[in-house]
Design a protein around this motif. Structure first.
Motif, PDB file in Angstrom:
ATOM      1  N   GLU A 136       0.840  -1.205   0.000  1.00  0.00           N
ATOM      2  CA  GLU A 136       0.000   0.000   0.000  1.00  0.00           C
ATOM      3  C   GLU A 136       0.875   1.255   0.000  1.00  0.00           C
ATOM      4  OE1 GLU A 136      -3.037   0.192   2.945  1.00  0.00           O
ATOM      5  OE2 GLU A 136      -3.808  -1.808   2.531  1.00  0.00           O
ATOM      6  N   ALA A 149      -0.975   4.257   5.032  1.00  0.00           N
ATOM      7  CA  ALA A 149      -0.214   3.013   4.864  1.00  0.00           C
ATOM      8  C   ALA A 149       0.932   2.940   5.872  1.00  0.00           C
ATOM      9  CB  ALA A 149       0.327   2.912   3.440  1.00  0.00           C
ATOM     10  N   ARG A 219      -7.118   4.852  -0.376  1.00  0.00           N
ATOM     11  CA  ARG A 219      -6.170   3.900  -0.973  1.00  0.00           C
ATOM     12  C   ARG A 219      -6.300   3.816  -2.491  1.00  0.00           C
ATOM     13  NH1 ARG A 219      -6.196  -2.709  -0.198  1.00  0.00           N
ATOM     14  NH2 ARG A 219      -4.441  -3.123  -1.544  1.00  0.00           N
ATOM     15  N   ASN A 397      -8.335  -2.154   3.302  1.00  0.00           N
ATOM     16  CA  ASN A 397      -8.148  -3.405   2.568  1.00  0.00           C
ATOM     17  C   ASN A 397      -9.447  -4.211   2.581  1.00  0.00           C
ATOM     18  OD1 ASN A 397      -7.435  -6.221   2.084  1.00  0.00           O
ATOM     19  ND2 ASN A 397      -5.298  -5.570   2.242  1.00  0.00           N
TER      20      ASN A 397
END
Length: 462
Positions: A136, A149, A219, A397
């Motif tokens: 990430e 991250a 992300r 995630n």
């Protein structure tokens, strides 16, 4: 440890001042000594940990290949937890490939994608969520994404998950003690106390789960499609937002036939801007393909910026196309406001009348009028309040979200068992399942196939 010693180029392919060959495993020093000769004559295997020495890379015929620095990191104090040597050479890809070839001939095996990180996980240097944070961090498109991250790499998410696991584990121990030692005289939790205990854990987990929508956008970014009829200013808006002439702009309708995609940093939100072909009926086969592709992109987009030419107003074609889209993912952008000066009030009324329930604003892409308001509106559509990265854990995630969803379902089942007056055995079944699902996030209860799949997505050399 018995593992094969592995090696790979750990820096990006291309020209650079420095390139790194990473070697990890029990024979790292022995292999490096075959490829590297220090200026002082002292072997790498004789160096203390965390030392850098200067020397030359030599091939099997002892011919000079490159100058290099050798960095030593002995187990367990390296990234992988194994003996590691990094050979820092000049960054040309031809040189690096030649050095890697020498290292492989000396006894190392070419590393699989993500194998260094996988060894770090297997050797206890990182848990699974921290290992995933590495990729990430490498792929972060904005400073905000990099900061999130980095927090995950430091173990902020892991810490929260482990706190939840510990709380569940303590409750399991208490309930099992009650079952195993019914005659012992110790304080037992009432059903109400157990339920109250679970509510606290559930609240923490729901807070993390609630952060996923924002975390995913941080992300992956928002996919934003620039849609509209030909020559309404889609490409001009793309160029204005990017502050560069990325797309060709002409007065000829149908100039854009294929999509143009570029990332744009909007206050920490990575936006994937997609400039599309103008929507219209056409006999041109190439343009037809472009229009069909536009329709496919609209379906996949998080946000559609539907651009109108304010000189033409809202047409029946605009209304027909917009009727196929959910209003919540559409922002109407009236362009060329500079060409209809003094008529803003009338224009707003017409748009409101023809396009009921749509958000809209007026801009001029070429004159940069209303661009800040457009950026602010995009933020408001997806984020009701400002993020505080410093003090918040973001779930980014999908694998983590799925595991957390399942863990919460088992807690709900456990609470249902309590409310139904079922014995502790039923509650324990759900609590142990919850423990396993939470363990999937940090890697404590995940199977080998999943681990291999995760690390196979890493780049070679990491």
């Amino acid at each position: 440890m018995g593992e094969e010693t592995i090696a790979a180029i750990s820096t990006a392919y291309g020209s650079a001042g420095v390139g790194i060959i990473r070697i990890s495993g029990d024979d790292a020093a022995t292999i490096a000594d075959k490829a590297f000769k220090s200026k002082s004559g002292k072997k790498i295997s004789e160096q203390a940990t965390y030392r850098i020495i200067y020397g030359h890379i030599l091939n099997e015929e002892k011919q000079f290949v490159d100058e290099a620095l050798a960095l030593t990191m002995w187990a367990p104090g390296s990234f992988t937890g194994e003996d590691v040597v990094e050979l820092q050479c000049h960054g040309g890809i031809t040189v690096l490939k030649k050095v890697l070839e020498i290292v492989l001939k000396a006894g190392a095996r070419l590393a699989e994608p993500g194998e260094f990180s996988q060894r770090a996980f297997l050797n206890g240097r990182l848990d699974l969520s921290q290992a995933e944070a590495i990729i990430e961090l490498i792929n972060a498109k904005t400073e905000t994404a990099a900061n999130v991250a980095a927090k995950h790499l430091q173990g902020v998410l892991s810490s929260e998950i482990k706190k939840c696991r510990q709380a569940i584990l303590e409750l399991i121990a208490s309930l099992e003690a009650d079952l195993d030692f019914p005659e012992e005289d110790f304080a037992r939790l009432s059903p109400e106390e157990i339920d109250s205990y679970l509510i606290k854990v559930e609240t923490t987990m729901k807070t993390m789960l609630h952060s996923f929508t924002s975390g995913r956008i941080i992300r992956e970014g928002l996919k934003v499609a620039l849609i509209g009829q030909p020559n309404v200013g889609k490409s001009s808006l793309l160029n204005t937002l990017l502050k560069t002439k990325r797309a060709i702009v002409t007065d000829v309708p149908g100039t854009t036939r294929d999509t143009i995609e570029e990332y744009y940093n909007l206050g920490g939100i990575p936006l994937l801007l997609i400039d599309t072909a103008g929507i219209r009926e056409s006999e041109d086969p190439v343009e037809k393909i472009g229009v069909q592709k536009t329709k496919e992109i609209v379906e996949q987009a998080d946000l559609v910026l539907y651009i109108l030419d304010l000189k033409s107003g809202v047409t029946s074609e605009d209304q027909a196309f917009l009727s196929q889209l959910p209003t919540e993912k559409v922002l109407i952008v009236g362009n060329k406001i500079d060409l209809v000066s003094g008529e803003e009030g009338k224009i707003r009324k017409k748009i409101k009348k023809k396009l009921v329930n749509y958000r809209f604003l007026l801009i001029s892409a070429t004159e940069k009028i209303g661009i800040q308001e457009l950026e602010k509106e995009i933020k408001n559509m997806f984020f009701a309040e400002k993020w505080e990265i410093k003090d918040k854990v973001f779930l980014t995630n999908l694998r983590h979200k799925t595991a957390l969803d399942k863990a919460l379902a088992t807690l709900a089942s456990a609470r249902h068992s309590i409310a139904s007056g079922l014995p502790s055995d039923f509650i324990l079944i759900d609590l142990k399942s919850c423990l396993d699902f939470l363990g999937e996030i940090t890697g404590e209860t995940v199977d080998e196939e999943v681990i291999n799949q995760i690390f196979s997505q890493f780049c070679l050399g990491k």
